[in-house]
Design a protein around this motif. Structure first.
Motif, mmCIF file in Angstrom:
data_model
loop_
_atom_site.group_PDB
_atom_site.id
_atom_site.type_symbol
_atom_site.label_atom_id
_atom_site.label_comp_id
_atom_site.label_asym_id
_atom_site.label_seq_id
_atom_site.Cartn_x
_atom_site.Cartn_y
_atom_site.Cartn_z
ATOM 1 N N THR A 8 59.597 38.929 43.220
ATOM 2 C CA THR A 8 58.975 38.444 41.991
ATOM 3 C C THR A 8 58.962 39.537 40.923
ATOM 4 O O THR A 8 59.307 39.289 39.761
ATOM 5 C CB THR A 8 57.528 37.998 42.294
ATOM 6 N N HIS A 9 58.612 40.752 41.340
ATOM 7 C CA HIS A 9 58.507 41.829 40.353
ATOM 8 C C HIS A 9 59.872 42.346 39.924
ATOM 9 O O HIS A 9 60.060 42.740 38.768
ATOM 10 C CB HIS A 9 57.604 42.926 40.913
ATOM 11 N N LEU A 61 60.891 39.831 37.382
ATOM 12 C CA LEU A 61 60.158 40.065 36.132
ATOM 13 C C LEU A 61 60.770 41.239 35.371
ATOM 14 O O LEU A 61 60.960 41.178 34.153
ATOM 15 C CB LEU A 61 58.677 40.344 36.421
ATOM 16 N N MET A 63 57.860 30.965 40.269
ATOM 17 C CA MET A 63 57.311 31.817 39.214
ATOM 18 C C MET A 63 57.035 31.019 37.945
ATOM 19 O O MET A 63 56.074 31.288 37.226
ATOM 20 C CB MET A 63 58.283 32.965 38.912
ATOM 21 N N GLU A 107 53.908 29.238 38.352
ATOM 22 C CA GLU A 107 52.764 30.150 38.253
ATOM 23 C C GLU A 107 52.547 30.674 36.831
ATOM 24 O O GLU A 107 51.600 31.424 36.584
ATOM 25 C CB GLU A 107 52.968 31.342 39.202
ATOM 26 N N LEU A 129 54.482 32.786 35.185
ATOM 27 C CA LEU A 129 54.952 34.153 34.949
ATOM 28 C C LEU A 129 56.193 34.170 34.061
ATOM 29 O O LEU A 129 56.443 35.134 33.344
ATOM 30 C CB LEU A 129 55.263 34.846 36.283
ATOM 31 N N VAL A 142 60.239 36.063 30.329
ATOM 32 C CA VAL A 142 58.941 36.488 30.837
ATOM 33 C C VAL A 142 57.838 36.081 29.860
ATOM 34 O O VAL A 142 57.957 36.294 28.653
ATOM 35 C CB VAL A 142 58.930 38.023 31.035
ATOM 36 N N THR A 143 56.777 35.490 30.382
ATOM 37 C CA THR A 143 55.624 35.132 29.541
ATOM 38 C C THR A 143 54.698 36.341 29.403
ATOM 39 O O THR A 143 54.900 37.372 30.046
ATOM 40 C CB THR A 143 54.826 33.983 30.179
ATOM 41 N N ALA A 145 51.723 36.490 30.511
ATOM 42 C CA ALA A 145 51.106 36.645 31.835
ATOM 43 C C ALA A 145 52.062 37.381 32.777
ATOM 44 O O ALA A 145 51.638 38.220 33.578
ATOM 45 C CB ALA A 145 50.748 35.284 32.413
ATOM 46 N N GLY A 146 53.357 37.072 32.641
ATOM 47 C CA GLY A 146 54.357 37.726 33.482
ATOM 48 C C GLY A 146 54.461 39.209 33.195
ATOM 49 O O GLY A 146 54.525 40.029 34.116
ATOM 50 N N GLU A 198 51.495 40.970 34.621
ATOM 51 C CA GLU A 198 51.614 41.123 36.069
ATOM 52 C C GLU A 198 52.595 42.245 36.426
ATOM 53 O O GLU A 198 52.358 43.042 37.331
ATOM 54 C CB GLU A 198 52.061 39.802 36.704
#
Lengths: 214, 214
Positions: free
Chosen positions: B4-5, B8, B47, B50, B52, B71-72, B74-75, B78
């Motif tokens: 996930t990261h 991102l 994602m 969620e 992100l 990427v939002t 929020a993303g 994070e």
DNA sequence: ACATACATGTAAATGGTTACATGATTTA
DNA sequence: TAAATCATGTAACCATTTACATGTATGT
């Protein structure tokens, strides 16, 4: 599954039960292969079903059962086959480098703390790896290694000790490489790339913005 | 889940669809984080659910749909949170060292081949890591890096390039450490421990048995 | 009697690999 | 028109993590 082979390697040194095996994974094998009990016990059962190991049931006290596993001929053959086989040695996932790749997103002081954390943790590995390397070579061995060597003909003992020690030296060497990398990272955060680098920086200017944008 | 990261981080450089993302994991990120398409597409959907990342649907030709993710807020939050957080950096499973630990079970010539295989594979990583390090510092950048830097204020560009380059230098440094370890392994197979080692060997004797017992 | 160590697991969830499935668009 | 590339997935399996569950034996 390499857990199978890690277990074969340990049991080949000496027959053990799951409890002792899980202690071995927590101590001597801690920086080479970790495995929780919840993975060890089912794997032992699976390996027994496959004929790689066999269990001797023992009773401690009156009721407490121990299942002491030893490697079968088929198990030793499989271990030898696996050890002789070259496999993909490239590191597929490195969370430390991944984090390092995005470190420009946080404040340099925070980034420095990340590097320092790496240094602290890797230093423990260096100490451990070098200690085992020294002890195995000096034959000042942990009980498990003494037992391993006692099973070998005297002529082979030094050869075996040399190679085992070398594996632990490898753990230490890699940790040292990470420490050097993290130290250089801290230096870069403070002073930017070295003067002889491919990039020339305007004299006196520090590449150290407070906070970065996305 | 660090995938996930990783996603991102890549999408934060530039919005992409799953196909381009999977190419990024196969090329620039190959020695840092690998992920097959079968893992990328479901993770992108998760994602998105969620919050992100968000998808912009595009159409290529007349029918072929592309889902371009960015990427939002929020993303990004994070991603920053994850980058700022120290985590367990100890290597939990190292198949190379595990194999090295049991190398005494096979013929020394076979063991030498294993070490040589490690050297061959790790050399490719050194070359790749050093090439990217050089190119990023020289601003002789891959398109993806040019785009990344173009989005930053000019003052920060050198800082960002320095840190990104350093991450790739880390991949090279670790590969070098492995190569040195494997080379020393080959030396040990041939000549035993060095004379100044903790173990003294009888002069002229080679610690090189043909085949070892269990 | 109490704490610590010994001993063996199960269950649920997550993460990752391998194989399969399908079709559109572009380039030679 | 054939091959390469673009594009998005599903399914089954394997490996790993985290939490839970249970009871015995030994040392203080």
């Amino acid at each position: 599954m390499s857990l199978t082979h890690a277990i074969l390697g340990v049991l080949n040194v000496e027959p053990m039960n799951g409890y002792e095996l899980s202690q071995a994974f927590e101590t001597s094998l801690a920086w080479v292969w970790v495995a929780p009990r919840s993975q060890i016990y089912p794997t032992l059962r699976k390996m027994e079903a496959e004929g790689l190991i066999e269990a001797e049931r023992q009773v401690r006290g009156t009721k407490l059962e121990r299942r002491v596993y030893s490697v079968t001929d088929a198990g030793l053959a499989e271990l030898r086959r696996w050890v002789a086989e070259p496999f993909d040695t490239t590191m597929k996932r490195d969370p430390v480098l991944l984090q390092g790749l995005f470190l420009d997103l946080v404040d340099p002081d925070v980034a420095a703390k990340i590097f320092e954390h790496v240094i602290d943790e890797q230093r423990a590995i260096v100490e451990y790896g070098e200690r085992l390397h020294r002890e195995i070579l000096a034959s000042d061995l942990l009980p498990v290694h003494q037992r391993r060597l006692a099973r070998r003909p005297p002529d082979e003992r030094e050869y075996v000790a040399t190679l085992k020690a070398h594996a632990f030296a490898g753990a230490a060497a890699q940790a040292k490489a990470r420490i050097a990398w993290a130290e250089e990272g801290i230096r870069l955060l403070r002073h930017g790339p070295a003067a002889d680098s491919a990039v020339k920086r305007p004299a006196g200017k520090k590449a150290r913005p407070r906070q970065q944008g996305g």
